[in-house]
Design an enzyme around this catalytic site. Structure first.
Site: not given
Ligand code: CAA
Length: 264
Positions: A67, A112, A115, A135
């Site tokens: 992200a 992300g 993910e 993260e």
């Protein structure tokens, strides 16, 4: 003016590609890219002639580096919750596509980015690919469904080690844990993905869809509760100083000092 970072292309009969192109940020996912991604997913969802979608990104170095840390830097908890829900919804739409989705991983698939790849049906990776959930090193947790999908994919203990150690893993290590369907030479990656896509596209198209539907049913028992819990915990990270320190340290290119900013 908004830059178009997500493109669809039709390849051979029955096969299309979704490509994310934001190489200056190693294809990091901000909310605009997620919005563009859902538009592409919704478009392809209606294409009855398609059996396979290849999910790929531009540049040689990174699939998706997570992200967008710069976008998250000043998020409130509420904004973080909404961002988590947006990512979860986009990735769930991806995994619910009737076509088989293959993630083509050439480099970093972190946070992300991993993910996103986990929301595909399977991954084919270059030997140069690197995987991980960094993260916690930012004072965060995965917020785009990774806490749920990684457990489903490799089991609780190994997934929790990935989530809590922030370690980076080679493609061979990821393959051994069952995360990848194939690892291939870097310069063979796109042809290896196309070979697999072609072999699926050559089969009965509605049988391929039925097989995916049946296989997905095996996963759906986990339900929505875990995803909601993940989004709440992700957003709570933004109400204290730890995530502020972790995100700021990345942007300022220094090591985070978590011990001096401890939060509950
Ligand atoms: N968000 C925003 N920008 C990013 C980014 C990210 N996730 N990852 C890389 N970039 C940017 C860098 O800031 C840099 O931009 P500038 O040139 O403007 O400084 C550019 O991309 C190139 O990156 P690096 O110079 O860092 O490249 P490198 O080769 O030295 O390192 C890397 C590559 C190891 C992938 C490193 O960039 C990195 O660690 N990135 C962050 C990985 C990460 O922590 N991902 C998790 C994000 S949090 C998350 O994903 C939460 C969630 O689940 C919802």
């Amino acid at each position: 003016m908004t830059t178009q970072c997500v493109h669809i292309s039709n390849l051979q009969a029955g096969i299309a590609a979704i490509e994310i192109s934001r190489p200056e940020a190693l294809n990091a996912l901000n909310s605009e890219v997620l919005t563009q991604l859902i538009t592409s997913i919704q478009k392809l969802q209606k294409e009855d002639d398609l059996s396979v979608i290849i999910l790929r990104t531009s540049g040689d170095k990174s699939f998706v580096a997570g992200a967008d840390i710069k976008e998250m830097l000043n998020y409130s908890s509420q904004q973080a919750y909404e961002f988590s829900k947006q990512g979860q919804n986009v990735f769930t739409a991806l995994s619910d596509l009737p076509q088989v989705v293959i993630a083509q991983i050439q480099g970093f698939a972190l946070g992300g980015g991993l993910e996103l790849a986990l929301a595909a049906d399977f991954m084919i990776a270059s030997q140069k690919a690197k995987f991980g959930l960094p993260e916690v090193g930012l004072g965060l947790i995965p917020g785009f469904g990774g806490t749920q999908r990684l457990v489903q994919r490799m089991g609780y203990s190994r997934a929790l080690e990935w989530m809590t150690s922030a370690e980076r893993y080679s493609a061979d290590a990821a393959f051994q844990l069952g995360l990848l369907n194939r690892v291939v030479e870097h310069d063979q990656l796109s042809s290896a993905v196309e070979t697999v896509a072609n072999s699926i596209a050559a089969q009965g198209p509605s049988a391929v869809r039925a097989a995916k539907k049946a296989a997905l049913a095996a996963l759906s028992a986990t339900g929505q509760l875990g995803f909601e819990f993940e989004a709440q915990l992700f957003s709570q990270r933004f109400s204290g100083s730890e995530a502020r320190e972790g995100l700021a340290a990345f942007v300022e290119k220094r090591k985070p000092e978590f011990r001096s900013v401890r939060q509950a």
